[in-house]
Design a protein around this motif. Structure first.
Motif, PDB file in Angstrom:
ATOM      1  N   LYS A  17       0.847  -1.251   0.043  1.00  0.00           N
ATOM      2  CA  LYS A  17      -0.074   0.059  -0.067  1.00  0.00           C
ATOM      3  C   LYS A  17       0.954   1.148  -0.087  1.00  0.00           C
ATOM      4  O   LYS A  17       1.973   1.150   0.624  1.00  0.00           O
ATOM      5  CB  LYS A  17      -0.824   0.081   1.095  1.00  0.00           C
ATOM      6  CG  LYS A  17      -1.862  -1.160   1.167  1.00  0.00           C
ATOM      7  CD  LYS A  17      -2.886  -0.886   2.366  1.00  0.00           C
ATOM      8  CE  LYS A  17      -3.906  -2.124   2.498  1.00  0.00           C
ATOM      9  NZ  LYS A  17      -4.513  -1.821   3.665  1.00  0.00           N
ATOM     10  N   ILE A  18       0.303   2.372  -0.745  1.00  0.00           N
ATOM     11  CA  ILE A  18       0.917   3.499  -0.392  1.00  0.00           C
ATOM     12  C   ILE A  18       0.087   4.671   0.362  1.00  0.00           C
ATOM     13  O   ILE A  18      -0.965   4.923  -0.146  1.00  0.00           O
ATOM     14  CB  ILE A  18       1.280   4.107  -1.915  1.00  0.00           C
ATOM     15  CG1 ILE A  18       2.448   3.261  -2.651  1.00  0.00           C
ATOM     16  CG2 ILE A  18       1.851   5.602  -1.908  1.00  0.00           C
ATOM     17  CD1 ILE A  18       2.316   3.664  -4.308  1.00  0.00           C
ATOM     18  N   GLU A  19       0.580   5.128   1.356  1.00  0.00           N
ATOM     19  CA  GLU A  19      -0.287   5.811   2.608  1.00  0.00           C
ATOM     20  C   GLU A  19       0.791   6.627   3.056  1.00  0.00           C
ATOM     21  O   GLU A  19       1.960   6.486   3.495  1.00  0.00           O
ATOM     22  CB  GLU A  19      -0.702   4.868   3.648  1.00  0.00           C
ATOM     23  CG  GLU A  19      -1.687   3.910   3.268  1.00  0.00           C
ATOM     24  CD  GLU A  19      -2.263   2.877   4.129  1.00  0.00           C
ATOM     25  OE1 GLU A  19      -3.155   2.434   4.075  1.00  0.00           O
ATOM     26  OE2 GLU A  19      -1.634   3.310   5.225  1.00  0.00           O
ATOM     27  N   ASN A  20       0.386   8.140   2.948  1.00  0.00           N
ATOM     28  CA  ASN A  20       0.973   9.161   3.506  1.00  0.00           C
ATOM     29  C   ASN A  20       2.677   9.385   3.213  1.00  0.00           C
ATOM     30  O   ASN A  20       3.553   9.241   3.889  1.00  0.00           O
ATOM     31  CB  ASN A  20       0.939   8.919   5.055  1.00  0.00           C
ATOM     32  CG  ASN A  20      -0.514   9.034   5.617  1.00  0.00           C
ATOM     33  OD1 ASN A  20      -1.391   9.764   4.934  1.00  0.00           O
ATOM     34  ND2 ASN A  20      -0.835   8.401   6.752  1.00  0.00           N
ATOM     35  N   ARG A  21       2.829   9.110   1.985  1.00  0.00           N
ATOM     36  CA  ARG A  21       4.398   9.208   1.389  1.00  0.00           C
ATOM     37  C   ARG A  21       5.050   8.161   1.772  1.00  0.00           C
ATOM     38  O   ARG A  21       6.328   8.456   1.862  1.00  0.00           O
ATOM     39  CB  ARG A  21       4.886  10.768   1.868  1.00  0.00           C
ATOM     40  CG  ARG A  21       4.274  12.088   1.305  1.00  0.00           C
ATOM     41  CD  ARG A  21       4.674  12.990   1.945  1.00  0.00           C
ATOM     42  NE  ARG A  21       6.128  13.157   1.538  1.00  0.00           N
ATOM     43  CZ  ARG A  21       6.565  13.903   0.425  1.00  0.00           C
ATOM     44  NH1 ARG A  21       5.863  14.301  -0.304  1.00  0.00           N
ATOM     45  NH2 ARG A  21       7.856  13.595   0.247  1.00  0.00           N
ATOM     46  N   ARG A  24       4.109   0.804   2.067  1.00  0.00           N
ATOM     47  CA  ARG A  24       4.079  -0.200   3.280  1.00  0.00           C
ATOM     48  C   ARG A  24       4.036  -1.666   2.777  1.00  0.00           C
ATOM     49  O   ARG A  24       3.239  -1.925   1.995  1.00  0.00           O
ATOM     50  CB  ARG A  24       2.849   0.274   4.159  1.00  0.00           C
ATOM     51  CG  ARG A  24       2.894   1.899   4.706  1.00  0.00           C
ATOM     52  CD  ARG A  24       1.606   1.980   5.576  1.00  0.00           C
ATOM     53  NE  ARG A  24       1.475   3.254   6.065  1.00  0.00           N
ATOM     54  CZ  ARG A  24       2.576   3.992   7.003  1.00  0.00           C
ATOM     55  NH1 ARG A  24       3.228   3.091   7.701  1.00  0.00           N
ATOM     56  NH2 ARG A  24       2.618   5.113   7.345  1.00  0.00           N
ATOM     57  N   ALA A  34       7.566   0.380   6.411  1.00  0.00           N
ATOM     58  CA  ALA A  34       7.361   1.661   5.898  1.00  0.00           C
ATOM     59  C   ALA A  34       8.673   1.933   5.191  1.00  0.00           C
ATOM     60  O   ALA A  34       9.667   2.242   5.925  1.00  0.00           O
ATOM     61  CB  ALA A  34       6.601   2.594   6.693  1.00  0.00           C
ATOM     62  N   SER A  46       0.675  10.318  -8.288  1.00  0.00           N
ATOM     63  CA  SER A  46      -0.483  10.813  -8.135  1.00  0.00           C
ATOM     64  C   SER A  46      -1.288  11.562  -9.226  1.00  0.00           C
ATOM     65  O   SER A  46      -2.451  12.231  -9.490  1.00  0.00           O
ATOM     66  CB  SER A  46      -0.283  12.132  -7.063  1.00  0.00           C
ATOM     67  OG  SER A  46       0.332  11.620  -6.003  1.00  0.00           O
TER      68      SER A  46
END
Length: 312
Positions: A17-21, A24, A34, A46
């Motif tokens: 997953k890609i979360e908050n730059r 993961r 991370a 993006s």
């Protein structure tokens, strides 16, 4: 782990997953590692229509494989691209532009001289040194080609012109040992990165949805020696260097520009046949031609991997 890998790496397309730059990655049940992503990487992934397909993790870097579904651009003309050792020539009847690649010849010559200067009789060491300087040469050459191919694609998008590429596979056979050519000349021609230029043009055009037309060997034959005005074979003269002259038109022409114009014209025929016929009720005319569809162009394409700085 790839059985043919020369260094430890992890390639996966599941569970991340890609979360908050951060990227993961699942490492254990309920646990994820991370990894930080750079600002440039976040800006690219993006963009609308961009998806991350997989990642490659090595001890020193992280690469993301991305894909994008781009709507195909409706083109109204074509532009031919002629690949040469010292330049890329792109254009058509309206305008022809030349992009200088002479620095790549100097880079190849310098690399060859450096590798030849090592006299130590150790095959493993010589192989390691050759690989190091070969990679350096490849990176520098790729950067020069990147600037030229990017300019070609941007110009074609602005003018809504489909890109026509020639088929010059098998050209290496012209520079083999025994063809009455010098060793230095063969080495210079065999260092020509003509396939790299085509790969860069192809993925950049597909990334923005620009149609590509690949001519066959038969359609490519004679593109640089046929007069674009009368169709007669151009004559060569050693005093004119890379220029040819037409006996019928009484004109001297640059062979690179002639090739670009002829490629654009031949690709225009393929492009016109692939377009749907115009309805006569709308005031257009219909031309009866034998069906010869252009190869399917896939707008969605995997882009080059985005590489982040070394991971601490």
């Amino acid at each position: 782990m790839c059985p043919y890998s020369t260094r430890p790496q992890l390639v996966s397309c599941y569970g991340f997953k890609i979360e908050n730059r951060f990227l993961r990655i699942p490492t254990a049940r309920g646990r994820r590692s991370a990894l930080p992503l750079t600002q440039h990487t976040m800006e690219v992934i993006s963009q609308p229509g961009v998806t991350v397909r997989s990642f490659t993790l090595t001890p020193h870097s992280l690469s993301l494989c991305i894909a994008r579904e781009s709507p195909e651009i409706e083109c109204i003309y074509t532009t031919g691209v002629d690949r040469n050792l010292r330049n890329l020539t792109a254009g058509n009847d309206r305008e022809v532009l030349r992009y200088d690649l002479s620095k790549t010849v100097g880079i190849a010559k310098t690399t060859e001289r450096i590798v030849a200067s090592f006299k130590r009789d150790d095959a493993r060491l010589r192989r390691r040194v050759s690989s190091k300087y070969g990679g350096r040469r490849r990176d520098r050459t790729s950067q020069i080609l990147h600037k030229a191919t990017k300019a070609i694609v941007v110009k074609a998008v602005e003018r809504r012109e489909a890109i026509v590429l020639e088929d010059i596979r098998g050209i290496r056979s012209l520079y083999r040992r025994g063809n009455w050519q010098g060793r230095k000349y063969r080495g210079k021609m065999n260092a020509w990165s003509f396939s790299q230029a085509q790969k860069q043009i192809e993925y950049k055009a597909r990334w923005v949805g620009l149609p590509l037309i690949r001519l066959s060997r038969r359609e490519t034959r004679g593109s640089s020696t046929t007069c674009p005005r009368c169709g007669e074979r151009l004559q060569s003269d050693k005093r004119l260097e890379r220029k040819l002259w037409c006996e019928k038109c009484r004109m001297v022409m640059d062979r690179d520009q002639v090739a670009a114009v002829n490629l654009a014209r031949r690709g225009r025929v393929r492009f016109a046949r692939s377009r749907p016929p115009i309805n006569e009720a709308q005031g257009g005319t219909v031309e009866a031609v034998k069906a010869n569809p252009m190869p399917t162009v896939i707008p969605g394409v995997d882009a080059p991997k985005l590489t982040c700085p070394p991971i601490s």
